[in-house]
Design an enzyme around this catalytic site. Structure first.
Site, short mmCIF file in Angstrom:
data_model
loop_
_atom_site.label_atom_id
_atom_site.label_comp_id
_atom_site.label_asym_id
_atom_site.label_seq_id
_atom_site.Cartn_x
_atom_site.Cartn_y
_atom_site.Cartn_z
N TYR A 169 3.92 72.75 -2.62
CA TYR A 169 3.29 71.55 -2.03
C TYR A 169 4.29 70.40 -1.97
O TYR A 169 4.52 69.82 -0.91
CB TYR A 169 2.05 71.14 -2.85
CG TYR A 169 1.58 69.72 -2.56
CD1 TYR A 169 1.05 69.37 -1.32
CD2 TYR A 169 1.70 68.72 -3.54
CE1 TYR A 169 0.63 68.06 -1.05
CE2 TYR A 169 1.27 67.42 -3.28
CZ TYR A 169 0.75 67.10 -2.03
OH TYR A 169 0.35 65.80 -1.77
N THR A 200 3.53 61.48 -1.36
CA THR A 200 3.13 61.60 -2.76
C THR A 200 4.31 61.33 -3.70
O THR A 200 5.47 61.52 -3.32
CB THR A 200 2.61 63.05 -2.99
OG1 THR A 200 2.52 63.29 -4.39
CG2 THR A 200 3.55 64.09 -2.41
N ASP A 201 3.99 60.96 -4.94
CA ASP A 201 5.05 60.79 -5.95
C ASP A 201 5.59 62.15 -6.41
O ASP A 201 6.62 62.21 -7.08
CB ASP A 201 4.53 59.98 -7.16
CG ASP A 201 3.34 60.62 -7.87
OD1 ASP A 201 2.84 61.67 -7.41
OD2 ASP A 201 2.90 60.06 -8.89
N GLU A 202 4.90 63.24 -6.04
CA GLU A 202 5.32 64.56 -6.53
C GLU A 202 6.68 64.97 -5.97
O GLU A 202 7.34 65.86 -6.51
CB GLU A 202 4.24 65.61 -6.25
CG GLU A 202 2.92 65.18 -6.87
CD GLU A 202 1.82 66.24 -6.89
OE1 GLU A 202 2.12 67.43 -6.83
OE2 GLU A 202 0.64 65.83 -6.97
N LYS A 258 6.00 68.39 1.21
CA LYS A 258 5.86 66.94 1.44
C LYS A 258 7.25 66.29 1.47
O LYS A 258 7.51 65.41 2.29
CB LYS A 258 5.00 66.29 0.35
CG LYS A 258 3.54 66.66 0.38
CD LYS A 258 2.81 66.23 1.65
CE LYS A 258 2.64 64.74 1.79
NZ LYS A 258 1.74 64.38 2.92
#
Ligand code: NAD
Ligand code: TYD
Length: 358
Positions: A162, A136-138, A166
């Protein structure tokens, strides 16, 4: 025939990816889908392809080393596409441990089993084997200034449990590539939307609530920005990275489609009002008056925005679905799948919803 091991294929993106792959490759590939069927995994998503001879479903947890090892021993896996994860930020704030368990430990187990199956005596890896870690870009954290973007070179700065889990799993994949030259890629994608998304995430939650005349919860000032991508474009990007991407590289996936949350909510309401026929009783329930500003998410990341320059230049991937078309198709899909929504919102999700928005 090339064999894919897809983890988390009963979830939102995984099930769209499996359907995309069978549409594209039909009987020329085989897919084994491993999924633990948590609250987010739903085999109904795959009922159209469930009876294909070149598809197998195995219910297993990716943290279960013996089960994963057995799959690699019994099958000559060529490609791993790793989606399985706990994926919802709000849940990670309430219960971080399961995120570490599945996202970090689960990825470690998969990497280790793939390495054991693919490594040759001289330490090199069998020809043609590839592992793709879907991320993810998060992991890049929160953008605070207009005009800033996430590049593959942006330092990791995850801020939620989260995204921290990741980021940790990405680092493990990077460590395998650096230490063993393990044949892998990482993709970091922006927010997805489309059919089969579990209605704890913004877009399906708003569609579902609006159709029932329920309040539409908007966190904080509603001005947080997400960069939305139609899920099939993501599926295509993953396939293209495995086909054409350079091994050991990371590719950012996104479509320059930044929107504030309040814009998304407004677009959904307007589209619903336009798409519902005058005779549909749900039409009278849909209204902007349902918008309700609620307490902000803890540590709420302000803005995400992907620079997809590398994947475009090297691989030729570009999103095909414009947001205005994708959102219409998505809303249409939810209209036509009321039963799907009823099934997934009964039981566990109902309990979560009541606790979350009490
Ligand atoms: P999802 O929550 O809809 O699906 C996750 C799937 O993984 C479910 O089918 C679930 O049953 C399965 N799963 C969970 N724990 C498992 C375990 N321990 N063992 C085996 N299976 C397990 O998630 P999604 O939105 O489809 O996301 C898929 C992947 O894509 C995730 O890795 C996520 O981080 C990443 N991603 C998601 C988005 C997004 O916008 N949804 C964007 C970028 C990246
Ligand atoms: P979400 O779909 O949970 O994705 P992520 O947090 O991974 O980006 O949330 C998207 C945005 O919508 C995020 O800024 C939080 C916000 N949001 C709301 O305002 N209300 C809601 O009920 C939900 C679920 C999210």
């Amino acid at each position: 025939m090339r064999t894919y091991l897809v983890t988390g294929g009963a979830g939102f993106i995984g099930s769209n990816y499996i359907q995309y792959m069978f549409r594209k490759y039909d009987n020329t590939i085989r897919i084994i889908n491993v999924d633990a069927l948590t609250y987010a995994g739903n085999l109904e998503n795959l009922k159209e392809i469930a009876n294909r001879e070149n598809y197998t479903f195995i219910k297993a947890d990716i943290t279960d080393k013996a089960a994963i090892q057995k799959i690699f021993e019994e099958n000559d896996i060529d490609r791993v596409v790793h989606f399985a994860a706990e994926s919802h930020v709000d849940r990670s704030i309430r219960n971080p441990e399961i995120f570490v368990q599945t996202n970090v430990l689960g990825t470690a187990v998969l990497l280790n089993c793939a390495k054991a199956a693919w490594e040759q005596e001289d330490g090199s890896f069998k020809e043609g084997k590839r592992f793709l870690h879907v991320s993810t870009d998060e992991v890049y954290g929160s953008l605070e200034k207009e005009g800033e973007y996430f590049y593959e070179t942006t330092p990791y700065a995850p801020r939620s449990p989260y995204s921290a889990s990741k980021a940790s799993s990405d680092m493990l994949v990077k460590a395998y590539m650096d230490t063993y030259r393990f044949p892998a890629n990482i993709t970091n994608c922006s927010n997805n939307y489309g059919p089969y998304q579990f209605p704890e995430k913004l877009i399906p939650l708003i569609i579902n609530n609006a159709l029932q005349g329920k309040k539409l919860p908007v966190y904080g000032d509603g001005k947080n920005v997400r960069d939305w991508l139609y899920v099939e474009d993501h599926a295509k990007a993953i396939d293209m990275v495995q086909e054409k991407g350079r091994l050991f590289e990371t590719y950012n996936v996104g479509g320059h489609n930044e929107k504030q949350n309040i814009e998304i909510v407004t677009i959904i309401i307007e589209t619903l009002q336009e798409q519902l026929s005058d005779t549909d009783p749900r039409k009278a329930l849909v209204s902007k008056d349902l918008i309700t500003y609620v307490e902000d998410r803890k540590g709420h990341d302000r803005r995400y925005a992907i620079a997809p320059d590398k994947i475009k230049a090297e691989i030729g991937w570009e999103p095909e679905t414009m947001f205005k078309d994708g959102i219409r198709q998505t809303i249409q899909w939810y209209f036509e799948h009321e039963d799907w929504m009823k099934n997934v919102t009964s039981g566990d999700y109902q309990k979560y919803y009541e606790e979350m928005y009490e």
